[in-house]
Scaffold this motif. Structure first.
Motif, PDB file in Angstrom:
ATOM      1  N   GLY A 241       0.811  -1.217   0.000  1.00  0.00           N
ATOM      2  CA  GLY A 241       0.000   0.000   0.000  1.00  0.00           C
ATOM      3  C   GLY A 241       0.842   1.264   0.000  1.00  0.00           C
ATOM      4  N   LEU A 242       1.921   1.260   0.765  1.00  0.00           N
ATOM      5  CA  LEU A 242       2.827   2.412   0.792  1.00  0.00           C
ATOM      6  C   LEU A 242       3.473   2.625  -0.576  1.00  0.00           C
ATOM      7  N   LYS A 243       3.880   1.534  -1.209  1.00  0.00           N
ATOM      8  CA  LYS A 243       4.463   1.638  -2.553  1.00  0.00           C
ATOM      9  C   LYS A 243       3.431   2.196  -3.534  1.00  0.00           C
ATOM     10  N   SER A 244       2.184   1.729  -3.405  1.00  0.00           N
ATOM     11  CA  SER A 244       1.114   2.201  -4.282  1.00  0.00           C
ATOM     12  C   SER A 244       0.861   3.688  -4.099  1.00  0.00           C
ATOM     13  N   ASN A 245       1.013   4.169  -2.845  1.00  0.00           N
ATOM     14  CA  ASN A 245       0.832   5.595  -2.543  1.00  0.00           C
ATOM     15  C   ASN A 245       2.091   6.414  -2.804  1.00  0.00           C
ATOM     16  N   LYS A 246       3.117   5.761  -3.358  1.00  0.00           N
ATOM     17  CA  LYS A 246       4.394   6.417  -3.688  1.00  0.00           C
ATOM     18  C   LYS A 246       5.056   7.035  -2.453  1.00  0.00           C
ATOM     19  N   ILE A 247       4.960   6.325  -1.323  1.00  0.00           N
ATOM     20  CA  ILE A 247       5.619   6.751  -0.088  1.00  0.00           C
ATOM     21  C   ILE A 247       6.830   5.846   0.137  1.00  0.00           C
ATOM     22  N   HIS A 248       8.009   6.421  -0.010  1.00  0.00           N
ATOM     23  CA  HIS A 248       9.243   5.647   0.166  1.00  0.00           C
ATOM     24  C   HIS A 248       9.422   5.292   1.639  1.00  0.00           C
ATOM     25  N   PHE A 249       9.882   4.090   1.930  1.00  0.00           N
ATOM     26  CA  PHE A 249      10.108   3.675   3.307  1.00  0.00           C
ATOM     27  C   PHE A 249      11.324   2.761   3.388  1.00  0.00           C
ATOM     28  N   VAL A 250      11.874   2.643   4.606  1.00  0.00           N
ATOM     29  CA  VAL A 250      12.927   1.677   4.887  1.00  0.00           C
ATOM     30  C   VAL A 250      12.477   0.836   6.074  1.00  0.00           C
ATOM     31  N   GLU A 251      12.833  -0.438   6.077  1.00  0.00           N
ATOM     32  CA  GLU A 251      12.504  -1.307   7.195  1.00  0.00           C
ATOM     33  C   GLU A 251      13.599  -1.194   8.251  1.00  0.00           C
ATOM     34  N   ASN A 252      13.192  -0.870   9.457  1.00  0.00           N
ATOM     35  CA  ASN A 252      14.117  -0.697  10.579  1.00  0.00           C
ATOM     36  C   ASN A 252      13.704  -1.682  11.673  1.00  0.00           C
ATOM     37  N   PHE A 253      14.399  -2.822  11.765  1.00  0.00           N
ATOM     38  CA  PHE A 253      13.985  -3.887  12.672  1.00  0.00           C
ATOM     39  C   PHE A 253      14.288  -3.588  14.133  1.00  0.00           C
TER      40      PHE A 253
END
Length: 414
Positions: A241-253
């Motif tokens: 969904g974030l990719k579809s909304n063009k919102i870049h993110f990084v996974e921070n475990f």
């Protein structure tokens, strides 16, 4: 004794109050656009409202809350965060009868932290919450809303969304056990503060800013290894969904947030422009918290953003409030001045007068306040029932009859 402000507090005026009002207006506009109900709660509550859900071993409860007894011996606390008071308000005012409930608020919080850049002991916070939906669309909506608000307010291009998925309460319990075992095996490498958290709440070690702890945490078991298939699927849907909304993110475990009630998705918008206090907006899901506070067993998700941190990142806002200044050359023209200002007020035209009868000083003040026009009242104007209006940008001057002042200014300003 010299009068001074309390350490960790600050006054808002000038450019700072302009930024605060701008943030408040943008937040309100976005809330209305997305149908969120505004909710304001008292700044103090019974202490037990915070002590149980925030976690008896969290820094907020142990170190930072402003707690006191009133004359009835009731233990009260200045609110250190907004989510639990909003839940309390929703329960006591029967707002949970019609779900989902979407609410927001903006107001002061209080924590006795060590003051530093972007961190105050009294600070203003924005909160958006959704009660009564466990659909990942609610998670996505809130993250997207935070992204929209920050992008509207801030000129930054380096804002970065960090996300992690903590899973259900049961999976989180299993992960804590795994994490505790790992930190016990590496206890000699941890800071003294983190050593005390191994059995109490090992998740807090992941949140540590100590370099020694960070190095150990980087090699710790990742929570993804403890997730159920349902949780993994939910997390993948949020990322898609974030990719579809063009919102870049990084996974921070290592992202767990600072309070004990989080589960499921957690997220933070970070920037490199604030030093160590790099989080501008953060939140996550807290299923089970509403039940803990005496409400129904329904889901919840929300986020909070510090107004002061956002304000530090904003460009200067030019104050264009005082469109028109007044300059009066003699006290004997007071009656005429009152007539002119009454006309301006009736037409809602902002004006400013410095209560001085000195043309030079009035012109200087008008220039420093970025006024667009100045109305001059002198002997000639008074005797012939007109005013001289000067455009301070072009230096053009106009002689305007008293009855036409507001018509002229409305045409020029609007």
């Amino acid at each position: 004794m010299k009068i001074r402000s309390v350490r960790g507090t600050h006054d808002l005026f000038g450019d700072e109050i302009n930024k605060y009002n701008s943030i408040k207006n943008i937040v309100s506009q976005n809330a209305k656009l997305n149908n969120y109900l505004e909710l304001q709660t008292p700044i103090f509550e019974f202490t037990e409202l915070f002590s149980k859900p925030l976690g008896e071993h969290s820094d907020v409860v142990l170190k930072e809350m402003y707690t006191f007894k009133d004359r009835s011996e009731d233990l009260l606390t200045l609110r250190p965060e907004y989510t639990t008071p909003m839940i309390r308000a929703a329960i006591t005012n029967n707002l949970l009868n019609d779900l989902p409930l979407k609410i927001y608020g903006l107001g002061p919080m209080f924590r006795r932290e060590r003051p530093q850049k972007g961190r105050y002991r009294q600070f203003n916070q924005i909160n958006f919450e959704i009660f009564g939906s466990n659909d990942f669309i609610a998670d996505l909506e809130l993250i997207s809303l935070g992204n929209d608000i920050l992008k509207t307010i801030l000129p930054l291009s380096d804002l970065e969304l960090n996300i992690n998925f903590l899973g259900s309460r049961n999976n989180l319990k299993k992960y804590k056990s795994t994490l505790s075992k790992y930190f016990k095996e590496n206890v000699s490498k941890l800071s003294d503060e983190s050593k005390s958290k191994i059995d109490l709440n090992p998740l807090r070690i992941l949140d540590s800013k100590n370099d020694k702890d960070i190095q150990v945490s980087n090699s710790s078991p990742k929570i993804t290894s403890s997730l159920s298939e349902e949780d993994k699927n939910n997390y993948e849907q949020i990322k898609e969904g974030l990719k579809s909304n063009k919102i870049h993110f990084v996974e921070n475990f290592n992202l767990v947030r600072g309070l004990d009630y989080y589960c499921g998705i957690v997220f933070e918008f970070k920037t490199k422009n604030l030093g160590s206090q790099d989080t501008v907006l953060g939140g996550g899901r807290y299923d089970g918290l509403i039940k803990t506070l005496g409400g129904p067993d329904i889901s919840g998700i929300g986020w909070a953003a510090g107004v002061e941190r956002i304000s530090m990142l904003m460009n200067k806002i030019e104050n264009k409030q005082n469109h028109v200044h007044l300059a009066i050359t003699d006290e004997k023209f007071k009656k005429y001045l009152i007539e002119v200002t009454n006309k301006l007020r009736e037409e809602k035209i902002p004006y400013y007068w410095d209560y001085k009868y000195n043309l030079k000083k009035s012109l200087s003040r008008a220039s420093s306040n970025n006024a667009q026009y100045i109305i001059l009242i002198g002997e000639n104007e008074f005797n012939n029932n007109f005013v001289t209006i000067k455009n301070l940008s072009s230096s053009e001057q106009y002689e305007i009859k008293s009855s036409n002042i507001t018509n002229f200014l409305n045409d020029q300003i609007r």
